[in-house]
Write a protein that holds these residues in place. Structure first.
Motif, PDB file in Angstrom:
ATOM      1  N   ASN A   1     -11.675  11.382   3.773  1.00 30.45           N
ATOM      2  CA  ASN A   1     -11.393  11.513   5.210  1.00 30.45           C
ATOM      3  C   ASN A   1     -11.482  10.195   5.990  1.00 30.45           C
ATOM      4  N   ARG A   2     -11.403   9.076   5.300  1.00 30.06           N
ATOM      5  CA  ARG A   2     -11.556   7.819   6.022  1.00 30.06           C
ATOM      6  C   ARG A   2     -10.282   7.457   6.809  1.00 30.06           C
ATOM      7  N   VAL A   3     -10.428   6.497   7.746  1.00 29.79           N
ATOM      8  CA  VAL A   3      -9.268   5.998   8.468  1.00 29.79           C
ATOM      9  C   VAL A   3      -8.514   5.021   7.579  1.00 29.79           C
ATOM     10  N   ILE A   4      -7.206   4.947   7.770  1.00 32.77           N
ATOM     11  CA  ILE A   4      -6.351   4.004   7.045  1.00 32.77           C
ATOM     12  C   ILE A   4      -5.826   2.989   8.056  1.00 32.77           C
ATOM     13  N   TYR A   5      -5.908   1.706   7.726  1.00 29.65           N
ATOM     14  CA  TYR A   5      -5.457   0.658   8.644  1.00 29.65           C
ATOM     15  C   TYR A   5      -3.980   0.361   8.405  1.00 29.65           C
ATOM     16  N   ASP A   6      -3.240   0.256   9.508  1.00 33.37           N
ATOM     17  CA  ASP A   6      -1.784   0.203   9.403  1.00 33.37           C
ATOM     18  C   ASP A   6      -1.282  -1.010   8.636  1.00 33.37           C
ATOM     19  N   ASN A   7      -1.893  -2.192   8.856  1.00 34.37           N
ATOM     20  CA  ASN A   7      -1.404  -3.381   8.153  1.00 34.37           C
ATOM     21  C   ASN A   7      -1.728  -3.323   6.655  1.00 34.37           C
ATOM     22  N   VAL A   8      -2.843  -2.704   6.313  1.00 38.38           N
ATOM     23  CA  VAL A   8      -3.189  -2.514   4.903  1.00 38.38           C
ATOM     24  C   VAL A   8      -2.204  -1.540   4.255  1.00 38.38           C
ATOM     25  N   ALA A   9      -1.917  -0.443   4.939  1.00 36.92           N
ATOM     26  CA  ALA A   9      -0.971   0.551   4.419  1.00 36.92           C
ATOM     27  C   ALA A   9       0.405  -0.066   4.200  1.00 36.92           C
ATOM     28  N   GLU A  10       0.799  -0.956   5.097  1.00 31.91           N
ATOM     29  CA  GLU A  10       2.109  -1.609   4.979  1.00 31.91           C
ATOM     30  C   GLU A  10       2.183  -2.459   3.715  1.00 31.91           C
ATOM     31  N   ILE A  11       1.105  -3.203   3.413  1.00 31.49           N
ATOM     32  CA  ILE A  11       1.092  -4.048   2.211  1.00 31.49           C
ATOM     33  C   ILE A  11       1.074  -3.184   0.952  1.00 31.49           C
ATOM     34  N   VAL A  12       0.310  -2.094   0.978  1.00 34.12           N
ATOM     35  CA  VAL A  12       0.282  -1.186  -0.178  1.00 34.12           C
ATOM     36  C   VAL A  12       1.678  -0.651  -0.467  1.00 34.12           C
ATOM     37  N   GLU A  13       2.389  -0.231   0.566  1.00 37.48           N
ATOM     38  CA  GLU A  13       3.746   0.290   0.372  1.00 37.48           C
ATOM     39  C   GLU A  13       4.684  -0.799  -0.141  1.00 37.48           C
ATOM     40  N   GLU A  14       4.461  -2.031   0.280  1.00 39.75           N
ATOM     41  CA  GLU A  14       5.309  -3.152  -0.147  1.00 39.75           C
ATOM     42  C   GLU A  14       5.176  -3.426  -1.637  1.00 39.75           C
ATOM     43  N   VAL A  15       3.939  -3.382  -2.164  1.00 40.56           N
ATOM     44  CA  VAL A  15       3.719  -3.748  -3.567  1.00 40.56           C
ATOM     45  C   VAL A  15       3.514  -2.528  -4.462  1.00 40.56           C
ATOM     46  N   PHE A  16       3.674  -1.334  -3.933  1.00 45.15           N
ATOM     47  CA  PHE A  16       3.518  -0.120  -4.736  1.00 45.15           C
ATOM     48  C   PHE A  16       4.448  -0.186  -5.941  1.00 45.15           C
ATOM     49  N   GLN A  17       3.945   0.230  -7.124  1.00 40.20           N
ATOM     50  CA  GLN A  17       4.613   0.163  -8.419  1.00 40.20           C
ATOM     51  C   GLN A  17       4.427  -1.189  -9.091  1.00 40.20           C
ATOM     52  N   GLU A  18       3.761  -2.150  -8.458  1.00 38.76           N
ATOM     53  CA  GLU A  18       3.512  -3.458  -9.062  1.00 38.76           C
ATOM     54  C   GLU A  18       2.052  -3.558  -9.494  1.00 38.76           C
ATOM     55  N   TYR A  19       1.824  -4.240 -10.608  1.00 36.73           N
ATOM     56  CA  TYR A  19       0.459  -4.358 -11.117  1.00 36.73           C
ATOM     57  C   TYR A  19       0.348  -5.634 -11.951  1.00 36.73           C
ATOM     58  N   ILE A  20      -0.896  -5.967 -12.340  1.00 41.10           N
ATOM     59  CA  ILE A  20      -1.169  -7.176 -13.107  1.00 41.10           C
ATOM     60  C   ILE A  20      -1.110  -6.853 -14.599  1.00 41.10           C
ATOM     61  N   GLN A  21      -0.526  -7.780 -15.341  1.00 42.74           N
ATOM     62  CA  GLN A  21      -0.456  -7.631 -16.791  1.00 42.74           C
ATOM     63  C   GLN A  21      -0.587  -9.014 -17.415  1.00 42.74           C
ATOM     64  N   LYS A  22      -1.283  -9.091 -18.565  1.00 43.41           N
ATOM     65  CA  LYS A  22      -1.358 -10.364 -19.277  1.00 43.41           C
ATOM     66  C   LYS A  22      -0.176 -10.480 -20.220  1.00 43.41           C
ATOM     67  N   LYS A  23       0.282 -11.700 -20.434  1.00 45.28           N
ATOM     68  CA  LYS A  23       1.449 -11.938 -21.285  1.00 45.28           C
ATOM     69  C   LYS A  23       1.210 -11.383 -22.686  1.00 45.28           C
ATOM     70  N   ASN A  24       2.197 -10.669 -23.222  1.00 44.71           N
ATOM     71  CA  ASN A  24       2.187 -10.042 -24.550  1.00 44.71           C
ATOM     72  C   ASN A  24       1.336  -8.781 -24.626  1.00 44.71           C
ATOM     73  N   PHE A  25       0.620  -8.435 -23.555  1.00 46.22           N
ATOM     74  CA  PHE A  25      -0.187  -7.224 -23.554  1.00 46.22           C
ATOM     75  C   PHE A  25       0.601  -6.082 -22.913  1.00 46.22           C
ATOM     76  N   THR A  26       0.326  -4.870 -23.340  1.00 45.18           N
ATOM     77  CA  THR A  26       1.009  -3.698 -22.804  1.00 45.18           C
ATOM     78  C   THR A  26       0.262  -3.091 -21.625  1.00 45.18           C
ATOM     79  N   GLU A  27      -1.064  -3.010 -21.721  1.00 46.55           N
ATOM     80  CA  GLU A  27      -1.844  -2.263 -20.737  1.00 46.55           C
ATOM     81  C   GLU A  27      -1.925  -2.978 -19.394  1.00 46.55           C
ATOM     82  N   PRO A  28      -2.037  -2.215 -18.285  1.00 44.85           N
ATOM     83  CA  PRO A  28      -2.347  -2.832 -16.993  1.00 44.85           C
ATOM     84  C   PRO A  28      -3.690  -3.555 -17.100  1.00 44.85           C
TER      85      PRO A  28
END
Length: 641
Positions: free
Chosen positions: A215-242
């Motif tokens: 039930n926490r509040v969501i901050y609009d500028n944070v939500a905007e950045i989350v939507e911008e990078v949604f589906q993106e994640y960190i991966q090491k070269k040659n590794f499969t897992e996030p």
């Protein structure tokens, strides 16, 4: 139950610090269930560096509904806080519902690992997915608490709004969101909690995972950045897992990963989000994306894998067992990794089941599948900052960009040893090596011999040039290699006195395997000719196993003969490993006698095993049991490392 907008609800706002009434029944919700933006006073970071926000309390009321009171809402300067709430129907026993939110806080992750020893009910996905929703446990994993299933996008917005200040530089927020995304996806990919029998995907305990506040509040500028990078994640070269992007605040708590307060400083100095992450995690990380958005699906194939099964699930099983074998040498590696469930795979599964106290049937049902997967995740450290990686291109023969050298223990070394063992069949000047993933003196000498034979720099190191040449030679001769553990098809006609050919030679080899174990069956000369000695041996075999003793190899005799021979071969390999382990222990403990590595469990092997059981205070038993094997493996692992 459908959620419908509640219009004409009254909003009352009070400042927490001094209980100052700011607005009383001044704002009401519209027909969309929303209020207008309400301006509130707060303090800037310069005015109040330790806590650059003020806390407010909001009351929402409407006739026919319970009054809702939300306490400790953090308001930052120049940031819109969005509070989404459900107003429940009026009930006499719940006329007023009060919810107290936690103040913004940072992760104080420790290095605790939530492992439940019972293990085994749900574990490793075959591809990285972006889940449509995620189930969050409110509390530590082994404590009672509510489970909430929420949209994954909302989960990320909630975590980001809980973990960091929305007033930080944009690139700092973006770096933190990538880290939070990757940590959550790692938990999903490895099925870290479900593999241990839990019914959730992640917790909100910062000792284990990351903050999520109901039930926490969501901050609009944070939500905007989350939507911008949604589906993106960190991966090491040659590794499969996030990438398991471990982080902490860097002030109260310290960790080897990213420091959240440090990201703010780096962003202020001009670092972009990727550079911030590389500053903490190294230059080998990259940002990747997945277009696969779907519900989380269990990795278990749905039906048991067993002798005769084929496909990518079998290939993945073989790869997992090979990786586990480096830490648990009683398990014999399976090569080639070809997706065919043959007797070598069955033997490795049986050894794994015995090692981890599962039903020893050589069949990979749901429990065995998830236990194998969980142990694979553990030995490869996929859910840790220092992951050894789920190597995506290992069995393609592509060099993994890591020089192998004496002292290494790795799946790359294991695969290289298999290539060398195959090459040795055609180039006998290359010494024999064990396929155990350990780069010892034997492997070093084999590499030197290979490098000299093929005109490479003889330094005993396996860099790209040596690796590529080994793989090139292997592929050139691989189609000439004899089949490994492949069950022979019945030739179509009975084999009897006077018959000759390859099928007879195969029968004679199988007879000699049984002759080592069963004294009633005589060994025979392997010449491909079905003579009187072969007929006599077959008669004895048939009598021993309740078949018609006619000395003729029909379908039933053929199938039983090769089935038992394959099992004895697997048992011989297990016994040879046992003898090798006892000999290692005998070097350090004079009370344990060494034995010849013959693959035959004889009186000398039993005596040495009894010496070991006495040394370790174990129950004295003939043969091996799960407890003895477990202690033996642990002792061997300690001494060999």
């Amino acid at each position: 139950m459908l959620e419908t907008p509640i219009c004409d609800a009254y909003i009352r706002i009070t400042r927490t610090a001094d209980h100052l009434l700011v607005y009383e029944d001044f704002f009401i919700t519209d027909h969309y269930g929303k209020s207008i933006k309400i301006p509130l006073y707060t303090e800037t970071a310069q005015e109040k560096e330790a806590s650059p926000y003020l806390l407010y309390q909001v009351e929402i009321s409407k006739k026919g509904h319970a009054k809702l009171i939300i306490q400790n809402i953090a308001i930052f300067a120049n940031v819109t806080a969005i509070l989404s709430m459900l107003l429940p129907p009026y009930r006499k026993d719940e006329a007023i519902l009060s919810i107290s939110l936690k103040e913004p806080h940072f992760s104080s992750k420790s290095h605790e690992v939530a492992i439940d020893p019972k293990g085994g009910i749900d574990a490793m996905l075959q591809e990285v997915i972006i889940p449509t929703s995620i189930t969050v446990h409110l509390g530590r994993p082994n404590r009672d608490g509510e489970n909430l299933t929420v949209p994954f996008l909302y989960y990320l917005k909630n975590v980001a709004s809980s973990e960091i200040y929305p007033t930080w530089p944009r690139e700092a927020i973006k770096a933190n969101v990538w880290a939070q995304m990757s940590l959550a996806l790692n938990r999903v990919f490895t099925e870290w909690y479900r593999s241990q029998g839990y019914n959730f995907d992640i917790t909100n305990s910062t000792a284990y995972d990351q903050a999520f506040v109901k039930n926490r509040v969501i901050y609009d500028n944070v939500a905007e950045i989350v939507e911008e990078v949604f589906q993106e994640y960190i991966q090491k070269k040659n590794f499969t897992e996030p990438f398991y992007a471990e982080y902490c605040d860097g002030k109260i708590a310290q960790c080897p990963g990213m420091k959240q307060w440090g990201t703010q400083d780096l962003a202020t100095r001009g670092y972009d989000a990727l550079s911030i992450l590389q500053y903490y995690y190294g230059d080998t990380i990259r940002i990747v994306s997945s277009d696969t958005i779907q519900d989380i699906r269990p990795s278990y194939p749905g039906t048991p894998l067993q002798l005769g099964s084929v496909g990518k699930d079998v290939a993945m099983l073989q790869a997992f067992l090979n990786a586990i074998a480096i830490n648990y040498p009683a398990i014999r590696p399976i090569f080639p990794v070809n997706g065919e469930f043959e007797t070598a795979t069955q033997s490795a599964v049986r050894t794994f089941q015995r090692q981890f106290n599962l039903t020893v049937d050589g069949i990979v049902g749901r429990t065995t599948w998830y236990r194998i997967s969980f142990i694979f995740v553990a030995v490869r450290k996929l859910a840790e900052l220092g992951s050894l990686g789920y190597l995506s291109t290992l069995y393609s023969g592509v060099w993994q960009q890591r020089v192998l050298r004496q002292g290494d223990r790795s799946v790359e070394t294991q695969l290289m040893q298999y290539y060398l063992s195959s090459i040795r069949l055609f180039y006998p000047e290359i010494p024999e090596v064990s396929i155990d993933g350990r780069f010892g003196a034997g492997t070093y000498n084999a590499i030197l011999a290979f490098q000299k034979r093929f005109g490479l720099t003889a330094d005993g190191l396996v860099g790209q040039a040596t690796w590529d040449r080994i793989y090139q030679v292997y592929t050139s001769i691989s189609n000439q290699l004899p089949p490994t553990n492949a069950p022979l098809p019945y030739p179509g006609i009975p084999l009897q006195l006077g018959t000759s050919g390859d099928a007879v030679e195969a029968v004679q080899n199988a007879i000699n395997i049984l002759a080592k174990q069963y004294t009633d069956i005589p060994s025979v000369n392997v010449d491909g000719i079905f003579g009187a000695a072969t007929r006599n041996a077959i008669r004895n075999f048939q009598s021993l196993f309740d078949l018609t003793a006619d000395g003729i190899v029909g379908v039933k005799t053929w199938e039983l003969l090769f089935s038992i021979a394959a099992q004895l071969q697997a048992n011989t390999a297990d016994t040879a490993i046992l003898q090798h382990q006892l000999n290692m222990i005998a070097k350090y403990y004079p009370s344990v006698d060494s034995v010849p590595v013959s693959g035959v469990f004889d009186e000398a092997t039993q005596a040495s095993l009894t010496d070991f059981q006495t040394l370790m205070g174990l129950p004295l038993k003939e043969g091996t049991d799960a407890l003895t094997i477990d202690v033996l493996d642990s002792c061997f692992h300690e001494l060999s490392s």
